[in-house]
Design a protein around this motif. Structure first.
Motif, PDB file in Angstrom:
ATOM      1  N   HIS A 178       0.730 -18.037   2.434  1.00 31.14           N
ATOM      2  CA  HIS A 178       0.217 -17.130   3.442  1.00 31.14           C
ATOM      3  C   HIS A 178      -1.034 -16.401   2.950  1.00 31.14           C
ATOM      4  CE1 HIS A 178       3.916 -18.064   5.426  1.00 31.14           C
ATOM      5  NE2 HIS A 178       4.656 -17.412   4.551  1.00 31.14           N
ATOM      6  N   GLY A 179      -1.774 -15.842   3.894  1.00 33.98           N
ATOM      7  CA  GLY A 179      -2.959 -15.074   3.534  1.00 33.98           C
ATOM      8  C   GLY A 179      -4.020 -15.938   2.885  1.00 33.98           C
ATOM      9  N   GLN A 180      -4.951 -15.284   2.249  1.00 34.14           N
ATOM     10  CA  GLN A 180      -6.056 -15.984   1.611  1.00 34.14           C
ATOM     11  C   GLN A 180      -5.878 -16.002   0.097  1.00 34.14           C
ATOM     12  OE1 GLN A 180      -9.558 -13.910   3.042  1.00 34.14           O
ATOM     13  NE2 GLN A 180      -9.755 -15.301   4.779  1.00 34.14           N
ATOM     14  N   ALA A 181      -6.228 -17.131  -0.500  1.00 31.94           N
ATOM     15  CA  ALA A 181      -6.196 -17.211  -1.958  1.00 31.94           C
ATOM     16  C   ALA A 181      -7.251 -16.264  -2.534  1.00 31.94           C
ATOM     17  CB  ALA A 181      -6.470 -18.635  -2.413  1.00 31.94           C
ATOM     18  N   GLU A 182      -6.926 -15.653  -3.675  1.00 30.37           N
ATOM     19  CA  GLU A 182      -7.914 -14.784  -4.329  1.00 30.37           C
ATOM     20  C   GLU A 182      -8.392 -15.463  -5.606  1.00 30.37           C
ATOM     21  OE1 GLU A 182      -7.611 -12.940  -7.244  1.00 30.37           O
ATOM     22  OE2 GLU A 182      -5.487 -13.110  -7.743  1.00 30.37           O
ATOM     23  N   TYR A 183      -9.676 -15.325  -5.859  1.00 32.15           N
ATOM     24  CA  TYR A 183     -10.296 -16.057  -6.953  1.00 32.15           C
ATOM     25  C   TYR A 183     -10.667 -15.181  -8.138  1.00 32.15           C
ATOM     26  CZ  TYR A 183     -10.571 -19.388  -3.123  1.00 32.15           C
ATOM     27  OH  TYR A 183     -10.252 -20.209  -2.073  1.00 32.15           O
ATOM     28  N   ASP A 184     -10.470 -13.861  -8.015  1.00 27.10           N
ATOM     29  CA  ASP A 184     -10.794 -12.979  -9.137  1.00 27.10           C
ATOM     30  C   ASP A 184      -9.927 -13.289 -10.353  1.00 27.10           C
ATOM     31  OD1 ASP A 184     -12.797 -11.604  -7.806  1.00 27.10           O
ATOM     32  OD2 ASP A 184     -11.408 -10.136  -6.970  1.00 27.10           O
ATOM     33  N   THR A 185      -8.644 -13.596 -10.101  1.00 27.60           N
ATOM     34  CA  THR A 185      -7.760 -13.911 -11.221  1.00 27.60           C
ATOM     35  C   THR A 185      -8.183 -15.207 -11.898  1.00 27.60           C
ATOM     36  OG1 THR A 185      -5.883 -12.742 -10.232  1.00 27.60           O
ATOM     37  CG2 THR A 185      -5.381 -14.434 -11.865  1.00 27.60           C
ATOM     38  N   ILE A 186      -8.559 -16.198 -11.114  1.00 28.59           N
ATOM     39  CA  ILE A 186      -9.009 -17.462 -11.695  1.00 28.59           C
ATOM     40  C   ILE A 186     -10.260 -17.232 -12.532  1.00 28.59           C
ATOM     41  CG2 ILE A 186      -9.789 -19.811 -11.200  1.00 28.59           C
ATOM     42  CD1 ILE A 186      -8.172 -19.692  -8.604  1.00 28.59           C
ATOM     43  N   ARG A 187     -11.136 -16.394 -12.030  1.00 26.80           N
ATOM     44  CA  ARG A 187     -12.365 -16.069 -12.765  1.00 26.80           C
ATOM     45  C   ARG A 187     -12.040 -15.404 -14.097  1.00 26.80           C
ATOM     46  NH1 ARG A 187     -17.337 -12.629 -10.024  1.00 26.80           N
ATOM     47  NH2 ARG A 187     -18.853 -12.874 -11.720  1.00 26.80           N
ATOM     48  N   ALA A 188     -11.095 -14.458 -14.081  1.00 27.38           N
ATOM     49  CA  ALA A 188     -10.714 -13.760 -15.309  1.00 27.38           C
ATOM     50  C   ALA A 188     -10.061 -14.702 -16.308  1.00 27.38           C
ATOM     51  CB  ALA A 188      -9.773 -12.602 -14.977  1.00 27.38           C
ATOM     52  N   VAL A 189      -9.218 -15.604 -15.801  1.00 29.31           N
ATOM     53  CA  VAL A 189      -8.554 -16.571 -16.686  1.00 29.31           C
ATOM     54  C   VAL A 189      -9.571 -17.500 -17.324  1.00 29.31           C
ATOM     55  CG1 VAL A 189      -7.060 -18.613 -16.674  1.00 29.31           C
ATOM     56  CG2 VAL A 189      -6.285 -16.495 -15.592  1.00 29.31           C
ATOM     57  N   LYS A 190     -10.508 -17.998 -16.535  1.00 29.90           N
ATOM     58  CA  LYS A 190     -11.519 -18.907 -17.084  1.00 29.90           C
ATOM     59  C   LYS A 190     -12.327 -18.221 -18.182  1.00 29.90           C
ATOM     60  CE  LYS A 190     -14.251 -22.142 -17.996  1.00 29.90           C
ATOM     61  NZ  LYS A 190     -13.773 -23.162 -18.955  1.00 29.90           N
ATOM     62  N   VAL A 193      -9.996 -18.014 -21.633  1.00 36.35           N
ATOM     63  CA  VAL A 193      -9.473 -19.150 -22.385  1.00 36.35           C
ATOM     64  C   VAL A 193     -10.540 -20.214 -22.560  1.00 36.35           C
ATOM     65  CG1 VAL A 193      -7.108 -18.740 -21.598  1.00 36.35           C
ATOM     66  CG2 VAL A 193      -8.575 -20.307 -20.308  1.00 36.35           C
ATOM     67  N   GLY A 194     -10.315 -21.073 -23.526  1.00 42.24           N
ATOM     68  CA  GLY A 194     -11.285 -22.124 -23.809  1.00 42.24           C
ATOM     69  C   GLY A 194     -10.913 -23.481 -23.270  1.00 42.24           C
ATOM     70  N   ILE A 195      -9.707 -23.620 -22.708  1.00 41.55           N
ATOM     71  CA  ILE A 195      -9.288 -24.901 -22.154  1.00 41.55           C
ATOM     72  C   ILE A 195      -9.815 -25.048 -20.722  1.00 41.55           C
ATOM     73  CG2 ILE A 195      -7.243 -25.088 -23.600  1.00 41.55           C
ATOM     74  CD1 ILE A 195      -5.577 -24.022 -21.270  1.00 41.55           C
ATOM     75  N   PRO A 196      -9.931 -26.283 -20.219  1.00 43.12           N
ATOM     76  CA  PRO A 196     -10.391 -26.468 -18.840  1.00 43.12           C
ATOM     77  C   PRO A 196      -9.466 -25.765 -17.844  1.00 43.12           C
ATOM     78  CG  PRO A 196     -10.463 -28.546 -20.031  1.00 43.12           C
ATOM     79  CD  PRO A 196      -9.739 -27.578 -20.919  1.00 43.12           C
ATOM     80  N   VAL A 197     -10.077 -25.153 -16.831  1.00 40.17           N
ATOM     81  CA  VAL A 197      -9.340 -24.449 -15.782  1.00 40.17           C
ATOM     82  C   VAL A 197      -9.730 -25.045 -14.429  1.00 40.17           C
ATOM     83  CG1 VAL A 197      -8.992 -22.245 -14.590  1.00 40.17           C
ATOM     84  CG2 VAL A 197      -9.164 -22.315 -17.099  1.00 40.17           C
ATOM     85  N   LEU A 198      -8.715 -25.394 -13.638  1.00 34.86           N
ATOM     86  CA  LEU A 198      -8.928 -25.902 -12.290  1.00 34.86           C
ATOM     87  C   LEU A 198      -8.575 -24.804 -11.299  1.00 34.86           C
ATOM     88  CD1 LEU A 198      -7.204 -29.386 -12.665  1.00 34.86           C
ATOM     89  CD2 LEU A 198      -9.653 -28.967 -12.547  1.00 34.86           C
ATOM     90  N   ALA A 199      -9.471 -24.554 -10.345  1.00 34.90           N
ATOM     91  CA  ALA A 199      -9.228 -23.563  -9.303  1.00 34.90           C
ATOM     92  C   ALA A 199      -8.552 -24.238  -8.118  1.00 34.90           C
ATOM     93  CB  ALA A 199     -10.537 -22.915  -8.866  1.00 34.90           C
ATOM     94  N   VAL A 212     -16.373 -21.610  -4.872  1.00 35.27           N
ATOM     95  CA  VAL A 212     -15.300 -21.337  -5.829  1.00 35.27           C
ATOM     96  C   VAL A 212     -15.712 -21.727  -7.237  1.00 35.27           C
ATOM     97  CG1 VAL A 212     -12.946 -21.963  -6.502  1.00 35.27           C
ATOM     98  CG2 VAL A 212     -13.464 -21.474  -4.111  1.00 35.27           C
ATOM     99  N   LEU A 213     -16.370 -22.864  -7.388  1.00 35.06           N
ATOM    100  CA  LEU A 213     -16.845 -23.278  -8.709  1.00 35.06           C
ATOM    101  C   LEU A 213     -17.841 -22.262  -9.268  1.00 35.06           C
ATOM    102  CD1 LEU A 213     -17.319 -27.112  -8.137  1.00 35.06           C
ATOM    103  CD2 LEU A 213     -15.757 -26.060  -9.791  1.00 35.06           C
ATOM    104  N   ASP A 214     -18.759 -21.817  -8.442  1.00 35.76           N
ATOM    105  CA  ASP A 214     -19.772 -20.866  -8.891  1.00 35.76           C
ATOM    106  C   ASP A 214     -19.159 -19.501  -9.203  1.00 35.76           C
ATOM    107  OD1 ASP A 214     -21.711 -22.784  -8.618  1.00 35.76           O
ATOM    108  OD2 ASP A 214     -22.476 -22.041  -6.700  1.00 35.76           O
ATOM    109  N   TYR A 215     -18.260 -19.040  -8.339  1.00 31.85           N
ATOM    110  CA  TYR A 215     -17.717 -17.693  -8.495  1.00 31.85           C
ATOM    111  C   TYR A 215     -16.746 -17.595  -9.667  1.00 31.85           C
ATOM    112  CZ  TYR A 215     -15.511 -13.227  -7.487  1.00 31.85           C
ATOM    113  OH  TYR A 215     -15.042 -11.944  -7.587  1.00 31.85           O
ATOM    114  N   THR A 216     -15.893 -18.578  -9.812  1.00 28.63           N
ATOM    115  CA  THR A 216     -14.863 -18.505 -10.862  1.00 28.63           C
ATOM    116  C   THR A 216     -15.334 -19.065 -12.194  1.00 28.63           C
ATOM    117  OG1 THR A 216     -13.918 -20.684 -10.327  1.00 28.63           O
ATOM    118  CG2 THR A 216     -13.054 -18.770  -9.113  1.00 28.63           C
TER     119      THR A 216
END
Length: 338
Positions: A178-190, A193-199, A212-216
């Motif tokens: 439900h609702g909209q996915a938030e990308y701030d957490t993905i950005r913070a995780v990326k 960490v040094g491992i690849p992150v998929l949004a 999403v690629l640019d923001y996170t």
């Protein structure tokens, strides 16, 4: 993007979806431009793997590399054994499910329910990584609830335990879909960490993928529901990332060919009875938003055999082709716009 020894052709990944990402769908999405596709979730209790459903989920014959098997469970030893057996059967990457929000999964302390117990998360990750000599990846969410965002701690745990890549859905378990996915957490995780992150989450157009690629700063995007009935979204996204331009909508003749080939693969994979019934949802997805689609679907649902179902699909797209050589959507949600 690199995961262990595997260099993917691009940064576009098909999300694991129970009841959707079977072998016919994965092969189709890879043919349409996806760089990687994760298989349907398998329960870590290997005693259940002899069922027809599990055997189909584990079937990767003829699928382009890399072969990714996703396992789900809450017992470290059982998860390790499931990983070992999967590798013996041909898995090249093991993916751990800590993202599924379904009640039947969470009620047995698996999927996103594990996010309530970070010590158990660590034990499972350690056990699976130690059990196999192939890359192990993790699919997870931002936390059990928005009030308890554990994504950063879990991501660091994953990196410390030897996880090769992390896919993060920008929702908590409480959010479901439900609702909209938030990308701030993905950005913070990326950033942490040094491992690849998929949004992952709500990436449904080429422009959204670019944003999403640019923001996170993520290494890639994972596409789920947006690929249902629209497997060409992967080539659309890649073209937009490469050129900044939108591909035109697909021609009716091509989509007719894609869908009929998909149906033939489903019929062969599942057989007459199950193939006809499983194909219904795919046909519904392909025809949503198309002129006359609703009436067609209501009639199609009544068909009980694969031959009549296939003939109905062919006739529907033939009628569409009479009005022009490109699909005309009644809504703009499925159309790339500048």
């Amino acid at each position: 993007m690199q995961i262990g020894p595997y260099t993917l052709k691009n940064r576009l990944v098909v999300a694991p979806m129970a009841g959707v990402t079977d072998r016919p769908f994965r092969v189709l999405c890879k043919r349409m431009g996806a760089g990687m596709a994760v298989g349907e979730m398998l329960a870590s209790n290997t005693a259940l793997w002899s069922t027809k459903k599990s055997l189909r989920r584990a079937d990767h014959r003829g699928e382009p590399d890399p072969i990714i098997v996703q396992i789900a469970g809450g017992d470290p030893a059982q998860m390790a054994e499931a990983a070992r057996l999967s590798v013996q059967q041909g898995a090249q990457i093991i993916d751990i499910n800590m993202g599924c929000p379904a009640k039947k999964v969470c009620n047995v302390a698996a999927g996103s329910a594990l996010l309530r117990d970070e010590a158990l998360v660590a034990r499972i990750l350690q056990a699976v990584v130690a059990a196999v000599d192939v890359p192990v990846t993790l699919k997870t969410r931002t936390g059990w609830s928005r009030a308890h965002n554990t994504a950063l701690r879990v991501a660091k745990l994953a990196e410390d335990c030897g996880i090769a890549a992390l896919a993060l859905h920008g929702r908590s378990r409480e959010d479901m879909y439900h609702g909209q996915a938030e990308y701030d957490t993905i950005r913070a995780v990326k950033a942490a960490v040094g491992i690849p992150v998929l949004a992952n989450g709500d990436i449904d157009s080429p422009q959204k993928a670019r944003y999403v690629l640019d923001y996170t700063g993520a290494d890639g995007v994972m596409i789920g529901r947006a690929a249902q009935g629209r497997p060409w979204i992967f080539r659309e996204i890649q073209h937009y990332l490469d050129t900044g331009e939108c591909l035109p909508p697909p021609e009716v003749a091509e989509i007719r060919e894609v869908l009929l080939a998909h149906l033939d693969d489903l019929y062969q994979f599942y057989g007459e009875y199950s193939g006809c019934r499983i194909a219904r949802k795919h046909i519904a997805w392909y025809t949503r938003g198309l002129e006359g689609g609703n009436a067609f679907r209501q009639a199609m649902y009544q068909l009980e055999d694969t031959a009549s179902q296939r003939a109905a699909v062919a006739a529907f797209f033939d009628r569409l082709a009479e009005g022009g050589d490109r699909l005309r959507y009644l809504t703009e949600s499925a159309v790339c716009q500048d």
